[in-house]
Design an enzyme around this catalytic site. Sequence first.
Site, PDB file in Angstrom:
ATOM      1  N   LYS A  99       0.873  -1.167   0.000  1.00 25.70           N
ATOM      2  CA  LYS A  99       0.000   0.000   0.000  1.00 25.70           C
ATOM      3  C   LYS A  99       0.910   1.217   0.000  1.00 25.70           C
ATOM      4  CE  LYS A  99      -3.013   2.943   2.584  1.00 25.70           C
ATOM      5  NZ  LYS A  99      -3.477   3.333   3.938  1.00 25.70           N
ATOM      6  N   GLY A 160      -8.317   9.252   9.802  1.00 27.49           N
ATOM      7  CA  GLY A 160      -8.635   9.333  11.216  1.00 27.49           C
ATOM      8  C   GLY A 160      -9.744  10.274  11.590  1.00 27.49           C
ATOM      9  N   ALA A 186      -9.592   5.564   4.274  1.00 31.09           N
ATOM     10  CA  ALA A 186      -9.499   6.727   5.170  1.00 31.09           C
ATOM     11  C   ALA A 186     -10.844   7.407   5.378  1.00 31.09           C
ATOM     12  CB  ALA A 186      -8.480   7.752   4.684  1.00 31.09           C
ATOM     13  N   GLY A 187     -11.098   7.744   6.639  1.00 32.18           N
ATOM     14  CA  GLY A 187     -12.235   8.576   6.996  1.00 32.18           C
ATOM     15  C   GLY A 187     -13.474   7.863   7.484  1.00 32.18           C
ATOM     16  N   THR A 209      -8.449   3.480  12.032  1.00 28.44           N
ATOM     17  CA  THR A 209      -8.819   4.287  13.188  1.00 28.44           C
ATOM     18  C   THR A 209     -10.258   4.041  13.622  1.00 28.44           C
ATOM     19  OG1 THR A 209      -7.338   5.995  12.317  1.00 28.44           O
ATOM     20  CG2 THR A 209      -8.745   6.612  14.148  1.00 28.44           C
TER      21      THR A 209
END
Length: 258
Positions: A99, A160, A186-187, A209
Amino acid sequence: MSGGDSFMVGKYEFQSRLIVGTGKYATLDVMAAALDASGADCVTVAVRRVDLKAKESILTRIDRKRFKILPNTAGCYNADDALRYARLGREAGLSDLVKLEVLADEKTLLPDVEETLKAARVLVKEGFVVMAYTSDDPVTALKLQDAGCASVMPLGSLIGSGLGILNPHNLQIILHRLSVPVIVDAGVGTASDVAVAMELGAAGVLCTTGIAHAKDPVKMAAAMKHGVIGGRLAFLAGRIPKKLFEGSPSSPASGMLG
């Protein structure tokens, strides 16, 4: 989902459409339990943040027979550093799957698309199977595909942040234009965010996260698993068109006893 709904990233087959990160957990025991509950078969490991020689570490708690290791270049802020850690991960026997993550800013953790493209072209030439984290810009996504990336990973929102999918329209454009798997990265903060990404047609979702920092990471990992399954099934089923109001009976009027 598994059993007929797997997908390929380069030469690698993924049985689960949820990829889970291994960082940010309070303890290694919590991490291991969350990975188990997630149903994932691929987990990311930040090469620069792991002691590859330690007797007890993230790597020692991952069942390599069950999980594919996806080394990542998290924490890198230029192409040269990303190349260094990708090569280190492969040399350490982790994988030639990587990644690619090259960040532009410590505050937002947004990707540096120029450095990402630069590193991607080199890694592809060196035989890596590259999964590239990027912005939700369709032009950049196409450039990464053209550079030979096996998967493009646009953000849903800032790393995050837990804000979910902020720009579904750009994601739809990316999904329409690309032929390689698009994995939202992400997010995402909860299962409904994951479901939205999957309903749009994403091949998968990567989450760290949102699971690791939940009040109960193990329960959240299970929720994310079911969010992926539900969203994927909804995408395959095909939703009804959105309308302001029905305007007709929801049940057939003809053929009824009366």
